[in-house]
Design a protein around this motif. Structure first.
Motif, PDB file in Angstrom:
ATOM      1  N   VAL A 142      25.117  36.185  36.119  1.00  0.00           N
ATOM      2  CA  VAL A 142      24.756  37.584  35.866  1.00  0.00           C
ATOM      3  C   VAL A 142      25.539  38.503  36.799  1.00  0.00           C
ATOM      4  CG1 VAL A 142      22.887  39.266  36.002  1.00  0.00           C
ATOM      5  CG2 VAL A 142      22.486  37.067  34.909  1.00  0.00           C
ATOM      6  N   LEU A 143      25.692  38.097  38.063  1.00  0.00           N
ATOM      7  CA  LEU A 143      26.487  38.894  38.991  1.00  0.00           C
ATOM      8  C   LEU A 143      27.964  38.907  38.579  1.00  0.00           C
ATOM      9  CD1 LEU A 143      24.883  37.774  42.371  1.00  0.00           C
ATOM     10  CD2 LEU A 143      24.777  40.067  41.373  1.00  0.00           C
ATOM     11  N   ALA A 144      28.480  37.742  38.182  1.00  0.00           N
ATOM     12  CA  ALA A 144      29.886  37.656  37.799  1.00  0.00           C
ATOM     13  C   ALA A 144      30.197  38.507  36.581  1.00  0.00           C
ATOM     14  CB  ALA A 144      30.270  36.201  37.539  1.00  0.00           C
ATOM     15  N   LEU A 145      29.262  38.556  35.637  1.00  0.00           N
ATOM     16  CA  LEU A 145      29.471  39.374  34.443  1.00  0.00           C
ATOM     17  C   LEU A 145      29.540  40.864  34.781  1.00  0.00           C
ATOM     18  CD1 LEU A 145      27.149  37.484  31.941  1.00  0.00           C
ATOM     19  CD2 LEU A 145      29.641  37.708  31.786  1.00  0.00           C
ATOM     20  N   GLN A 146      29.071  41.219  35.977  1.00  0.00           N
ATOM     21  CA  GLN A 146      29.175  42.598  36.444  1.00  0.00           C
ATOM     22  C   GLN A 146      30.368  42.790  37.389  1.00  0.00           C
ATOM     23  OE1 GLN A 146      25.150  44.350  37.529  1.00  0.00           O
ATOM     24  NE2 GLN A 146      24.558  42.216  37.257  1.00  0.00           N
ATOM     25  N   GLY A 147      31.194  41.738  37.513  1.00  0.00           N
ATOM     26  CA  GLY A 147      32.416  41.853  38.306  1.00  0.00           C
ATOM     27  C   GLY A 147      32.270  41.470  39.762  1.00  0.00           C
ATOM     28  N   CYS A 148      31.200  40.780  40.128  1.00  0.00           N
ATOM     29  CA  CYS A 148      30.948  40.450  41.531  1.00  0.00           C
ATOM     30  C   CYS A 148      32.091  39.633  42.128  1.00  0.00           C
ATOM     31  CB  CYS A 148      29.643  39.681  41.670  1.00  0.00           C
ATOM     32  SG  CYS A 148      29.178  39.343  43.374  1.00  0.00           S
ATOM     33  N   GLU A 149      32.503  40.031  43.328  1.00  0.00           N
ATOM     34  CA  GLU A 149      33.549  39.309  44.052  1.00  0.00           C
ATOM     35  C   GLU A 149      33.003  38.557  45.265  1.00  0.00           C
ATOM     36  OE1 GLU A 149      37.510  41.971  43.343  1.00  0.00           O
ATOM     37  OE2 GLU A 149      35.946  42.881  44.600  1.00  0.00           O
ATOM     38  N   MET A 150      31.840  38.963  45.759  1.00  0.00           N
ATOM     39  CA  MET A 150      31.234  38.269  46.894  1.00  0.00           C
ATOM     40  C   MET A 150      29.726  38.440  46.825  1.00  0.00           C
ATOM     41  SD  MET A 150      31.911  38.749  51.018  1.00  0.00           S
ATOM     42  CE  MET A 150      33.476  37.854  50.966  1.00  0.00           C
ATOM     43  N   ASN A 199      32.314  30.974  38.916  1.00  0.00           N
ATOM     44  CA  ASN A 199      32.268  32.407  38.654  1.00  0.00           C
ATOM     45  C   ASN A 199      33.343  33.187  39.394  1.00  0.00           C
ATOM     46  OD1 ASN A 199      29.646  32.813  36.976  1.00  0.00           O
ATOM     47  ND2 ASN A 199      29.107  31.349  38.583  1.00  0.00           N
ATOM     48  N   GLY A 200      34.256  32.474  40.028  1.00  0.00           N
ATOM     49  CA  GLY A 200      35.387  33.122  40.670  1.00  0.00           C
ATOM     50  C   GLY A 200      34.982  34.145  41.715  1.00  0.00           C
ATOM     51  N   MET A 201      34.047  33.771  42.596  1.00  0.00           N
ATOM     52  CA  MET A 201      33.583  34.714  43.623  1.00  0.00           C
ATOM     53  C   MET A 201      33.419  33.994  44.958  1.00  0.00           C
ATOM     54  SD  MET A 201      29.468  35.181  42.927  1.00  0.00           S
ATOM     55  CE  MET A 201      29.614  35.791  41.245  1.00  0.00           C
ATOM     56  N   ALA A 208      40.541  37.125  41.592  1.00  0.00           N
ATOM     57  CA  ALA A 208      41.260  37.380  40.344  1.00  0.00           C
ATOM     58  C   ALA A 208      42.013  36.148  39.857  1.00  0.00           C
ATOM     59  CB  ALA A 208      42.216  38.551  40.520  1.00  0.00           C
ATOM     60  N   VAL A 209      42.418  35.278  40.785  1.00  0.00           N
ATOM     61  CA  VAL A 209      43.129  34.058  40.394  1.00  0.00           C
ATOM     62  C   VAL A 209      42.272  33.232  39.442  1.00  0.00           C
ATOM     63  CG1 VAL A 209      44.097  31.887  41.257  1.00  0.00           C
ATOM     64  CG2 VAL A 209      44.450  34.014  42.540  1.00  0.00           C
ATOM     65  N   TYR A 210      40.955  33.243  39.661  1.00  0.00           N
ATOM     66  CA  TYR A 210      40.043  32.466  38.823  1.00  0.00           C
ATOM     67  C   TYR A 210      39.481  33.301  37.673  1.00  0.00           C
ATOM     68  CZ  TYR A 210      40.542  28.956  42.365  1.00  0.00           C
ATOM     69  OH  TYR A 210      41.094  28.016  43.205  1.00  0.00           O
ATOM     70  N   LYS A 211      39.220  34.571  37.945  1.00  0.00           N
ATOM     71  CA  LYS A 211      38.658  35.425  36.892  1.00  0.00           C
ATOM     72  C   LYS A 211      39.665  35.702  35.775  1.00  0.00           C
ATOM     73  CE  LYS A 211      35.336  37.842  39.913  1.00  0.00           C
ATOM     74  NZ  LYS A 211      34.090  37.342  39.278  1.00  0.00           N
ATOM     75  N   ARG A 212      40.939  35.554  36.043  1.00  0.00           N
ATOM     76  CA  ARG A 212      41.969  35.814  35.029  1.00  0.00           C
ATOM     77  C   ARG A 212      42.540  34.543  34.419  1.00  0.00           C
ATOM     78  NH1 ARG A 212      45.299  40.408  38.505  1.00  0.00           N
ATOM     79  NH2 ARG A 212      43.691  42.022  38.432  1.00  0.00           N
ATOM     80  N   THR A 213      42.101  33.390  34.926  1.00  0.00           N
ATOM     81  CA  THR A 213      42.652  32.132  34.412  1.00  0.00           C
ATOM     82  C   THR A 213      41.526  31.214  33.940  1.00  0.00           C
ATOM     83  OG1 THR A 213      42.741  31.224  36.677  1.00  0.00           O
ATOM     84  CG2 THR A 213      44.731  32.296  35.846  1.00  0.00           C
ATOM     85  N   PHE A 228      38.386  30.866  34.652  1.00  0.00           N
ATOM     86  CA  PHE A 228      37.104  31.501  34.329  1.00  0.00           C
ATOM     87  C   PHE A 228      37.301  32.946  33.877  1.00  0.00           C
ATOM     88  CE2 PHE A 228      35.918  28.020  37.227  1.00  0.00           C
ATOM     89  CZ  PHE A 228      35.131  27.304  36.346  1.00  0.00           C
ATOM     90  N   ASN A 229      38.250  33.107  32.948  1.00  0.00           N
ATOM     91  CA  ASN A 229      38.431  34.389  32.270  1.00  0.00           C
ATOM     92  C   ASN A 229      37.350  34.476  31.193  1.00  0.00           C
ATOM     93  OD1 ASN A 229      39.204  36.450  30.450  1.00  0.00           O
ATOM     94  ND2 ASN A 229      41.346  36.255  31.091  1.00  0.00           N
ATOM     95  N   PHE A 230      36.275  35.191  31.500  1.00  0.00           N
ATOM     96  CA  PHE A 230      35.118  35.225  30.600  1.00  0.00           C
ATOM     97  C   PHE A 230      35.483  35.796  29.227  1.00  0.00           C
ATOM     98  CE2 PHE A 230      31.800  35.551  34.267  1.00  0.00           C
ATOM     99  CZ  PHE A 230      32.082  34.241  34.617  1.00  0.00           C
ATOM    100  N   ASP A 231      36.260  36.868  29.217  1.00  0.00           N
ATOM    101  CA  ASP A 231      36.602  37.502  27.933  1.00  0.00           C
ATOM    102  C   ASP A 231      37.415  36.566  27.056  1.00  0.00           C
ATOM    103  OD1 ASP A 231      35.293  39.827  28.609  1.00  0.00           O
ATOM    104  OD2 ASP A 231      37.085  40.809  29.406  1.00  0.00           O
ATOM    105  N   LEU A 232      38.241  35.756  27.675  1.00  0.00           N
ATOM    106  CA  LEU A 232      39.132  34.889  26.912  1.00  0.00           C
ATOM    107  C   LEU A 232      38.474  33.568  26.508  1.00  0.00           C
ATOM    108  CD1 LEU A 232      42.036  34.538  25.831  1.00  0.00           C
ATOM    109  CD2 LEU A 232      42.625  33.510  28.042  1.00  0.00           C
ATOM    110  N   HIS A 233      37.660  33.003  27.386  1.00  0.00           N
ATOM    111  CA  HIS A 233      37.200  31.634  27.178  1.00  0.00           C
ATOM    112  C   HIS A 233      35.715  31.479  26.871  1.00  0.00           C
ATOM    113  CE1 HIS A 233      41.150  30.459  28.400  1.00  0.00           C
ATOM    114  NE2 HIS A 233      40.984  30.807  29.673  1.00  0.00           N
TER     115      HIS A 233
END
Length: 319
Positions: free
Chosen positions: A182-190, A226-228, A279-284, A286-291
């Protein structure tokens, strides 16, 4: 240019029932000074960091119970911590028991706040996943009455602070995949997570030897999937006869532990965290929009207390 945040863990040793808030705040201030000397921009303290872990007792005297809660923040006892943060220009995360007077009456929460380098509260979180039980269970070696003494908070959210997107959670929240997602879907980084975890698990003593393993497993899995960054900080040691785990650690978006406390006492450890590494994980991977395939996650429905597949067959029986 990378966004680096120097994060300190302010792990606490035990707080006994007779220890005053003034004495505890002095300990917190000592660790804050040490963290600043190491170059930290924020220090993370544990859950219920101002008092002993009072849910281990069945307390039926309301006045006695409420003596463990804070009715305002900051208050007389904690003001020195806020003043020092402003003086040193360092932020902090702090967990405590909150007695909140709201329009419909008094409410009790297990709460954490995020304070900026000016000593200002910029966010508040109230624990969602309350463990333990609500009624007196004298067969236990000690009680775990969070369900009696607190009510669940409204949910997870993020806040832009310290140059990134920050989230908060508390203790048992770290065991649930939904917390991180839920945090990751809101863009959480830490995410900052304070905890008090006893070594002994009364309902499942066979888990006792796995307490530290499960703690780190949860933090590593949540961070990686979740790439955080995940910062888990304990109150540890032998407190009122109950031994609690330490294991405070900072986990990178790769799932690797990059800093760890090694005692069960007051201890400060620091990591230099690159928020852009998320971003290394959120864009590859664990790219939620893509995968992610959220349409596939609605196949399970609840019916008459049984978990069924959408076609009516029972999971674990017909499949």
């Amino acid at each position: 240019m990378s966004r680096h945040l120097n994060v300190a863990m302010g792990q606490l040793g035990p707080i006994q029932r007779a220890d005053s808030r003034t004495a505890v705040v002095k300990r917190l201030c000592t660790m804050m000074r040490e963290a600043k000397s190491l170059g930290a921009q924020i220090i993370v303290y544990p859950e219920l960091a101002l008092t002993t872990f009072f849910p281990r007792w069945y307390i039926d005297d309301v006045q006695e119970l409420h003596s463990f809660y804070e009715t305002s923040m900051p208050n007389i006892a904690t003001q020195p911590l806020f003043d020092l943060a402003r003086q040193l220009e360092i932020g902090f995360y702090l967990g405590y028991a909150e007695l909140a007077r709201e329009a419909d009456g008094l409410h009790r929460y297990n709460t954490a706040i995020l304070v900026n380098t000016r000593g200002e509260i910029v966010d508040k979180y109230r624990k969602v996943h309350l463990p333990g039980h609500s009624e007196h269970e004298p067969w236990r070696r000690f009680q775990h009455l969070e369900k009696r003494y607190f009510e669940p908070g409204p949910g997870f959210h993020v806040r832009r602070a310290f140059g990134g997107v920050m989230g908060m959670a508390l203790c048992n929240d770290r065991r649930w995949a939904e917390t991180y997602r839920v945090l990751a879907l809101q863009g959480c980084e830490m995410v900052f997570i304070g905890y008090n975890t006893p070594v002994h698990n009364a309902p499942a003593p066979q888990h006792d030897d796995l307490s530290l393993f499960h703690n780190q497993l949860s933090l590593q899995a949540g961070a990686y999937q979740n790439g955080m960054w995940a910062v888990g900080v304990a109150k540890a040691g032998l407190e009122e006869g109950v031994d609690s785990i330490g294991g405070s650690c900072i986990v990178a978006p790769s799932g690797e532990v990059v800093a760890r406390c090694i005692t069960k006492d007051d201890e400060v450890q620091l990591a230099r965290c690159d928020l852009d590494w998320c971003a290394v994980y959120k864009r590859t991977t664990f790219n939620f929009d893509l995968h992610r395939q959220p349409h596939a996650y609605g196949l399970i429905t609840e019916k008459k207390g049984e978990t069924l597949a959408a076609d009516g067959t029972q999971w674990g029986v017909d499949r």
